[in-house]
Design a protein around this motif. Structure first.
Motif, PDB file in Angstrom:
ATOM      1  N   TYR A 116     -30.947   3.609 -47.718  1.00  0.00           N
ATOM      2  CA  TYR A 116     -31.448   2.538 -47.245  1.00  0.00           C
ATOM      3  C   TYR A 116     -31.344   1.274 -46.923  1.00  0.00           C
ATOM      4  N   SER A 117     -29.611   1.295 -46.719  1.00  0.00           N
ATOM      5  CA  SER A 117     -29.262   0.053 -46.699  1.00  0.00           C
ATOM      6  C   SER A 117     -30.124  -0.600 -45.340  1.00  0.00           C
ATOM      7  N   THR A 118     -30.237   0.092 -44.436  1.00  0.00           N
ATOM      8  CA  THR A 118     -30.651  -0.748 -43.048  1.00  0.00           C
ATOM      9  C   THR A 118     -32.107  -1.226 -43.283  1.00  0.00           C
ATOM     10  N   ASN A 119     -32.628  -0.944 -44.355  1.00  0.00           N
ATOM     11  CA  ASN A 119     -33.993  -0.998 -44.690  1.00  0.00           C
ATOM     12  C   ASN A 119     -34.675  -1.832 -46.130  1.00  0.00           C
ATOM     13  N   TYR A 120     -33.710  -2.505 -46.622  1.00  0.00           N
ATOM     14  CA  TYR A 120     -33.845  -3.608 -47.520  1.00  0.00           C
ATOM     15  C   TYR A 120     -33.809  -4.899 -47.358  1.00  0.00           C
ATOM     16  N   ARG A 121     -34.854  -5.628 -48.329  1.00  0.00           N
ATOM     17  CA  ARG A 121     -34.102  -7.072 -47.973  1.00  0.00           C
ATOM     18  C   ARG A 121     -33.571  -7.370 -49.194  1.00  0.00           C
ATOM     19  N   ALA A 122     -32.369  -7.647 -49.119  1.00  0.00           N
ATOM     20  CA  ALA A 122     -31.608  -7.339 -51.093  1.00  0.00           C
ATOM     21  C   ALA A 122     -32.481  -8.693 -51.840  1.00  0.00           C
ATOM     22  N   THR A 123     -32.701  -9.560 -52.045  1.00  0.00           N
ATOM     23  CA  THR A 123     -32.742 -10.508 -52.564  1.00  0.00           C
ATOM     24  C   THR A 123     -33.624 -11.778 -51.904  1.00  0.00           C
ATOM     25  N   ILE A 124     -34.392 -11.655 -52.733  1.00  0.00           N
ATOM     26  CA  ILE A 124     -35.406 -12.789 -52.743  1.00  0.00           C
ATOM     27  C   ILE A 124     -35.001 -13.862 -53.789  1.00  0.00           C
ATOM     28  N   GLY A 125     -35.094 -15.092 -53.380  1.00  0.00           N
ATOM     29  CA  GLY A 125     -35.330 -16.060 -54.086  1.00  0.00           C
ATOM     30  C   GLY A 125     -33.590 -15.120 -55.617  1.00  0.00           C
ATOM     31  N   VAL A 126     -33.946 -15.813 -56.869  1.00  0.00           N
ATOM     32  CA  VAL A 126     -32.351 -15.304 -57.163  1.00  0.00           C
ATOM     33  C   VAL A 126     -32.744 -13.776 -58.387  1.00  0.00           C
ATOM     34  N   ASP A 127     -34.543 -13.622 -58.227  1.00  0.00           N
ATOM     35  CA  ASP A 127     -34.938 -12.764 -59.883  1.00  0.00           C
ATOM     36  C   ASP A 127     -35.267 -11.432 -58.763  1.00  0.00           C
ATOM     37  N   PHE A 128     -35.725 -11.272 -57.466  1.00  0.00           N
ATOM     38  CA  PHE A 128     -35.826  -9.201 -57.626  1.00  0.00           C
ATOM     39  C   PHE A 128     -35.592  -8.995 -56.131  1.00  0.00           C
ATOM     40  N   ALA A 129     -35.320  -7.703 -56.748  1.00  0.00           N
ATOM     41  CA  ALA A 129     -35.445  -7.169 -54.641  1.00  0.00           C
ATOM     42  C   ALA A 129     -35.757  -6.380 -54.909  1.00  0.00           C
ATOM     43  N   LEU A 130     -36.192  -6.098 -53.191  1.00  0.00           N
ATOM     44  CA  LEU A 130     -37.110  -5.377 -52.401  1.00  0.00           C
ATOM     45  C   LEU A 130     -36.430  -4.109 -52.167  1.00  0.00           C
ATOM     46  N   LYS A 131     -37.322  -3.794 -51.724  1.00  0.00           N
ATOM     47  CA  LYS A 131     -36.758  -1.674 -51.019  1.00  0.00           C
ATOM     48  C   LYS A 131     -37.799  -0.973 -51.185  1.00  0.00           C
ATOM     49  N   VAL A 132     -38.086  -0.498 -49.422  1.00  0.00           N
ATOM     50  CA  VAL A 132     -38.893  -0.313 -48.455  1.00  0.00           C
ATOM     51  C   VAL A 132     -38.407   1.191 -48.428  1.00  0.00           C
ATOM     52  N   LEU A 133     -39.387   2.102 -49.224  1.00  0.00           N
ATOM     53  CA  LEU A 133     -38.588   4.086 -49.647  1.00  0.00           C
ATOM     54  C   LEU A 133     -40.234   4.496 -48.786  1.00  0.00           C
ATOM     55  N   ASN A 134     -39.637   6.265 -48.528  1.00  0.00           N
ATOM     56  CA  ASN A 134     -41.177   6.744 -48.861  1.00  0.00           C
ATOM     57  C   ASN A 134     -41.115   7.735 -49.997  1.00  0.00           C
ATOM     58  N   TRP A 135     -41.975   7.635 -50.135  1.00  0.00           N
ATOM     59  CA  TRP A 135     -42.384   8.369 -51.890  1.00  0.00           C
ATOM     60  C   TRP A 135     -43.391  10.071 -50.668  1.00  0.00           C
ATOM     61  N   ASP A 136     -43.050  10.788 -50.809  1.00  0.00           N
ATOM     62  CA  ASP A 136     -43.896  11.873 -50.295  1.00  0.00           C
ATOM     63  C   ASP A 136     -44.513  11.328 -49.017  1.00  0.00           C
TER      64      ASP A 136
END
Ligand code: GDP
Ligand code: MG
Length: 181
Positions: free
Chosen positions: A35-55
């Motif tokens: 999903y390398s085109t779908n994520y916004r890597a690091t927000i600030g220094v403490d978390f990473a966000l990933k957008v994905l499909n579940w079911d």
């Protein structure tokens, strides 16, 4: 990109464990591997966000890293408050990091109990399995029992270095009572 403004469900997932067990590496591996085109890597220094499909539903997965605070062996309640799941990571090459697992689990449970919530789904990750150690498992039997006794929904061997089936680990948290072995 515009994914950042998505209003789909947001799931906060904590990644905790002792210093150097590979928490940051696991998050980076997961976020960058696919999903390398779908994520916004690091927000600030403490978390990473990933957008994905579940079911076939789009969700946002927010992976919370702890940067430096693992030295203290516990986190503030604010950190745990909104979490829907957690990974507790240990390093198969360092037994002390395995011994620390119950401490992390107790910290997690006690602080969530204070907010009158049920204990959140927690998965155990035995990281650095590329090192070829079998120190803590006996064909998985001991670990299965350990998970049962300590309230983990399951466990996985992982390697952030060579890459693992991280998606499966994440999926475990959305189906928290699912049998993982
Ligand atoms: P953290 O403190 O828990 O965030 O750990 P890091 O992600 O910073 O990793 C600590 C060290 O372990 C780094 O030198 C990583 O390169 C290394 N490391 C992390 N995951 C693995 C793994 O799966 N295998 C091996 N061999 N080394 C790893
Ligand atoms: Mg780190």
């Amino acid at each position: 990109i515009m994914m950042w403004f998505c209003l789909c469900p947001l799931f906060q997932v904590l990644v905790i464990g002792d210093l150097g067990v590979g928490k940051t590496s696991i998050i980076k591996r997961y976020v960058h591997q696919t999903y390398s085109t779908n994520y916004r890597a690091t927000i600030g220094v403490d978390f990473a966000l990933k957008v994905l499909n579940w079911d076939s539903e789009t969700v946002r997965l927010q992976l919370w890293d702890i940067a430096g605070q693992e030295r203290f062996g516990n986190m503030t309640r604010v950190y745990y408050r909104e979490a829907m799941g957690a990974f507790i990571v240990f390093d198969v090459t360092r037994p002390t990091t395995f011994e620390a697992i119950t401490k992390w689990k107790e910290d997690l449970d006690s602080k969530l109990m204070l907010t009158n919530r049920e204990s959140i789904a927690t998965v155990l990750l035995a990281n650095k399995c590329d090192q070829g150690r079998e120190v803590l498992t006996n064909n998985g039997v001991k670990m299965d029992q350990f998970c049962k006794d300590n309230g983990f929904v399951g466990w996985f061997k992982t390697s952030a270095k060579v890459g693992t089936r991280t998606h499966k680990h994440m999926h475990t948290l959305t189906h928290p009572r699912a049998h993982t072995h």
